[in-house]
Design an enzyme around this catalytic site. Structure first.
Site, PDB file in Angstrom:
ATOM      1  N   ASP A 148       0.799  -1.223   0.000  1.00 27.09           N
ATOM      2  CA  ASP A 148       0.000   0.000   0.000  1.00 27.09           C
ATOM      3  C   ASP A 148       0.834   1.277   0.000  1.00 27.09           C
ATOM      4  O   ASP A 148       0.368   2.319  -0.443  1.00 27.09           O
ATOM      5  CB  ASP A 148      -0.999   0.013   1.158  1.00 27.09           C
ATOM      6  CG  ASP A 148      -0.364  -0.087   2.537  1.00 27.09           C
ATOM      7  OD1 ASP A 148       0.888  -0.171   2.619  1.00 27.09           O
ATOM      8  OD2 ASP A 148      -1.106  -0.081   3.534  1.00 27.09           O
ATOM      9  N   ASP A 202       2.553   2.851  13.373  1.00 27.22           N
ATOM     10  CA  ASP A 202       1.828   1.608  13.639  1.00 27.22           C
ATOM     11  C   ASP A 202       2.596   0.599  14.491  1.00 27.22           C
ATOM     12  O   ASP A 202       1.994  -0.251  15.126  1.00 27.22           O
ATOM     13  CB  ASP A 202       1.419   0.885  12.341  1.00 27.22           C
ATOM     14  CG  ASP A 202       0.386   1.641  11.542  1.00 27.22           C
ATOM     15  OD1 ASP A 202      -0.220   2.569  12.090  1.00 27.22           O
ATOM     16  OD2 ASP A 202       0.203   1.317  10.362  1.00 27.22           O
TER      17      ASP A 202
END
Length: 925
Positions: A56, A454
């Site tokens: 992504d 993250d």
């Protein structure tokens, strides 16, 4: 993995294109492995061992079976390329008959689409850019590799019968078609929908296009095509039975899918697969396009999908009322009854893979979570398989399957074992992280710390393997997610601090980032959970924390192993949101910057003075310069305002190399070319009209290009030099992870000395090299020619501290002259540079010849006699066997060799008449 969108970058014209000096560099990842969401995997049906993975925001990768690792095929992506800068890959497809031909659609955050096509396995690319839509003042089609629905697919289809025909389902701009292998594209206006612009399916659009292979023939395009649209409209599946010239709603499709309560929720198609015969079409559904937010779903089998009345069956692999969705689907390449389905967002206990061997009638859970091998990346032990968007079977080996997750790939090579299959973290070479900060101290056991989106951040104890303790805090269960900032005390690297998004926000380590604890929660009211800044003093005794939000700047002090509670400032203090920097000489000095205002504190953050309100515009990074109090470096991002330096603590600023460095996305400072000289400066951006990375060894007067067209890595978020290693640069990318750039070794090693060690038993040749060649040295590298022919060395050792190789020779080495040779091609350094030339070492060997006059005579006997009985003696005193004492054994050596000569071999007949005369005289004694 998520990251904020970035605006298009327009590079302003340069005053003049300037040629820069170039320094060759080697680029590699500071290995983490995986760490981001993999959108999909594609296997080639044309040849074995050809596969691609696309992500992504970390680009795409090709599997290289020869080295058993993934290799990036998109590191050429430049920050100035709107389509490529964020390295999102929306779709990827391979040619069904040509194993070297591959396509991908790149772009992120609704950037204009770029279609890339390669005929050499992704090593080089041709490009088609989306045309401009004048009517709407935007690109004609827009893409988002990091958008919702990126787990779906495949959006890009190469016709299995006529590979020159390609189809692409866009997010916002309908269905597109190419009839010339991707060189040109046109919109398929007959397709009736484009997708939603609001709601759960906003900007997701057409998620897959599949073709029925049986509806065409070799060279004749497939007639039956199916497309799925992620939309809130009732109809989401469409088919064409005339090769895409017209489209209609696929009859019988569901409008809803069940959730955990059995209620019907909106059905969004995710992925599809069709049997080679075209007899069955399988479709996965979820209540959200994904990869997050699915709370219901279904899997359908559609029999005779091209007929007037297709037959729909709900397969229910996970039960009647799932609390999750479904995404991945894989059909066994040779068994028409076997298929696999993956769940999506089944958070407890983890996502699942189901197998059916009877065409979907019954299912078995494979439960890969119970058989995960995470030994190659310890951080993965704290994760569970989630966002399993895609599952794929190797068409040439049905025992091999990969599945994608939110933090990388897993693979099994024994799929037939079902629930007993073993799954390995399969990410060698694939590194994908959004890097938010890098810190490199002047001391301590490790050279680099990183703050990661993250996944907390990492203590990089080695660059070639994933960090041994995993992510920050994992070993004490204090890993919490995104790490916004990290700083290490420059001269006391045991003390490290980091900023998280979880209250009480700041953690500290007193053991160089191995274990972590929370700082006090006192006075953190009003702190932002999405950012802020911190800095630790040069000596590690004080921490400043700017919480963003409405909370004020505050500080804490270290006493022994205890931090004080936060002290909130009053009076004059930096503005909310200010960045913080510690001076790298003065332990009490800190700097803060917001907009064009600079502040300085000289008492550890207690009080502040304004240094200037006219600092350079658009500052985005400020770095302190080691060993130079008050020296600061600042970058100005993509604004075109270049790089600036202050030498008085931020009061005044001077732009460096104004005509050369036009764009400075980020700056860093590292070790200079001499230990006592000024540190080297680094810039990521544009210099001399060239996009890349640059180093200055003369305080910014001139700049050296240290990158090339193949090593750009998209949009760069942060860089930093290493204060201990000259020339080393660390690069943090928006998705490509942490990169390490080292000056390339282009200098061939040389032999600095070579000696024959006759003083010890056994005898040996010792060769000193100019650098470490230990990895290439073997016993066969030394060729020895003697009076009786070739002699092989017995063993070899290499001392990396001195770069000396010791070749031990046989104990039975005959008396005489020898020539030892090391061939240039036999020995090389770590960069592969071989010796500058062959090296020859002449020597003679004669046991008992203590005075080295080429004969064993009365003079040697006399030496032994004079030192007989001595301990601690050396060879020259008569200790011939090296036992530390001159004794009968040494006398015996002389006696046995008495009268012997070291005869010269022809190549060594260089001795003078006087030497020969002396030898004859000694023989007569």
């Amino acid at each position: 993995m998520h990251s904020s969108a970035r605006k298009r970058v327009d590079i302003e014209p340069l005053e003049a294109r300037r040629l820069l000096a170039v320094d060759a560099y080697n680029w590699s990842n500071a290995v983490i492995k995986g760490n981001g969401f993999v959108n999909g995997v594609v296997y080639s049906p044309a040849a074995p061992n050809v596969a691609y993975a696309y992500t992504d925001m970390g680009g795409a990768y090709r599997w290289d079976a020869s080295v058993q690792r993934w290799s990036s095929v998109s590191d050429w992506s430049k920050w100035s390329d709107w389509s490529a800068q964020n390295m999102g890959v929306e779709a990827m497809a391979v040619d069904p008959v040509d194993p070297n031909r591959v396509y991908m659609i790149i772009g992120t955050y609704n950037s204009p689409a770029a279609v890339l096509r390669s005929s050499d396995g992704g090593r080089t690319w041709s490009r088609y850019d989306s045309p401009w839509d004048n009517a709407n003042a935007r690109p004609a089609w827009r893409v988002n590799g990091n958008g919702n629905g990126r787990n779906g697919g495949d959006r890009l289809l190469v016709d299995p019968n006529k590979p020159s025909n390609l189809w692409y389902g866009s997010r916002l701009d309908g269905l597109w078609r190419s009839t010339d292998s991707g060189a040109n594209w046109s919109r398929a206006n007959a397709f009736p929908v484009t997708g939603d612009t609001s709601g759960d399916a906003s900007e997701v659009g057409i998620v897959f296009v599949v073709a029925d292979p049986s509806s065409g023939a070799s060279g004749v395009a497939s007639r039956s095509l199916y497309a799925g649209v992620s939309t809130s409209n009732a109809s989401k599946l469409y088919r064409s039975l005339d090769g895409g010239n017209s489209w209609s709603i696929l009859p019988g499709q569901p409008a809803t899918v069940p959730n955990s309560t059995g209620a019907g929720v909106t059905a969004y198609p995710i992925r599809a697969a069709i049997r080679p015969t075209g007899s069955e079409l399988f479709i996965t559904y979820a209540s959200n396009p994904g990869p997050n937010g699915a709370a219901g779903g279904a899997v359908y089998k559609v029999v005779a999908p091209a007929s007037a009345s297709p037959i729909w069956s709900d397969l229910k692999p996970g039960g009647a009322n799932p609390y999750f969705g479904y995404s991945g689907i894989a059909l066994h390449p040779t068994d028409p009854n076997t298929l696999y389905i993956s769940t999506l967002d089944r958070w407890y206990p983890s996502d699942e893979i189901y197998r059916s061997t009877n065409d979907g009638a019954t299912w078995t859970a494979l439960t890969p979570k119970n058989h995960l091998d995470n030994s190659s990346a310890p951080f993965a032990n704290t994760q569970s398989p989630h966002w399993v968007g895609d599952i794929d079977i190797d068409p040439f080996n049905p025992n091999v399957m990969t599945f994608t997750t939110g933090y990388g790939l897993y693979r099994t090579a024994n799929l037939s074992s079902g629930a007993g299959a073993n799954w390995s973290f399969f990410n060698d070479g694939l590194d994908q992280s959004a890097v938010l900060e890098l810190a490199s101290p002047n001391d301590g056991p490790v050279n680099l710390f990183s703050a990661i989106g993250d996944r907390d951040g990492f203590r990089h104890d080695r660059f070639d393997v994933s960090p041994s303790i995993g992510q920050f805090g994992a070993n004490t269960r204090l890993n919490v997610g995104t790490n916004y900032d990290v700083d290490v005390a420059f001269s006391a690297a045991s003390n490290v601090v980091r900023l998280t998004g979880t209250s009480p926000y700041v953690q500290f380590s007193l053991d160089n980032g191995i274990t972590w604890n929370w700082m006090s929660a006192t006075n953190t009211a009003g702190a932002s959970s999405g950012g802020g800044h911190l800095a630790i003093s040069n000596d590690g005794t004080r921490v400043l924390y700017e919480p963003a939000g409405t909370a004020r700047l505050r500080y804490a002090t270290l006493a022994g192993s205890t931090w004080s509670s936060w002290t909130t400032l009053s009076g004059t203090y930096p503005a909310n949101g200010a960045t913080l920097t510690s001076d790298l000489v003065n332990n009490s000095t800190f700097y803060a910057q917001s907009g064009r205002t600079f502040w300085r504190s000289t008492d550890g953050g207690l009080t502040w003075t304004t240094r200037t309100t006219t600092a350079p515009t658009n500052i985005n990074w400020v770095r302190a310069v080691p060993n130079n109090e008050g020296h600061l470096l600042a970058s100005t991002g993509s604004s075109g305002n270049g790089v600036w330096r202050s030498m008085d603590g931020g009061a005044t600023w001077t732009r460096l190399a104004t005509a050369t460095v036009t764009h400075a996305l980020a700056v860093g400072v590292g070790a200079g070319p001499t230990p006592s000289g000024y540190p080297s400066l680094f810039v990521a951006g544009t210099a001399g009209g060239v996009t890349g990375y640059f180093r200055s060894d003369d305080q910014g007067a001139t700049w050296i290009n240290i990158s090339d067209a193949d090593h750009q890595f998209g949009y760069i978020t942060v860089i930093q030099g290493d204060p201990r290693v000259y020339g080393r640069l660390y690069v943090g990318a928006n998705g490509r992870g942490v990169l390490v750039a080292e000056r390339a070794d282009v200098v061939a090693p040389v032999v600095t000395s070579a000696t024959f060690d006759y003083r010890h038993t056994p005898v040996a040749i010792e060769i000193a090299f100019s650098e470490n060649v230990g990895a290439s040295v073997s016993v066969t590298d030394l060729v020895v020619a003697g009076p009786s022919g070739a002699v092989a060395a017995v063993s070899v050792s290499f001392d990396a501290r001195t770069n000396v190789a010791r070749f031990t020779l046989p104990a039975s080495l005959a008396p005489g002259d020898y020539v030892a040779t090391v061939a240039a091609a036999a020995v090389s350094d770590g960069a592969g540079n071989t010796l500058a030339g062959d090296v020859t070492i002449p020597f003679f060997h004669l046991p008992g010849d203590i005075d080295r006059d080429r004969s064993v005579s009365f003079s040697d006997l006399l030496i032994v006699a004079q030192h007989y009985g001595e301990s601690g003696a050396d060879f020259e005193a008569g200790d011939l066997n090296g036992d530390g004492i001159v004794g009968f054994d040494d006398l015996l050596v002389v006696a046995q060799s008495y009268g012997s000569l070291a005869l010269l071999i022809p190549a060594q007949l260089t001795h003078s008449r006087q030497a020969l005369t002396k030898t004859r005289r000694d023989r007569l004694v």
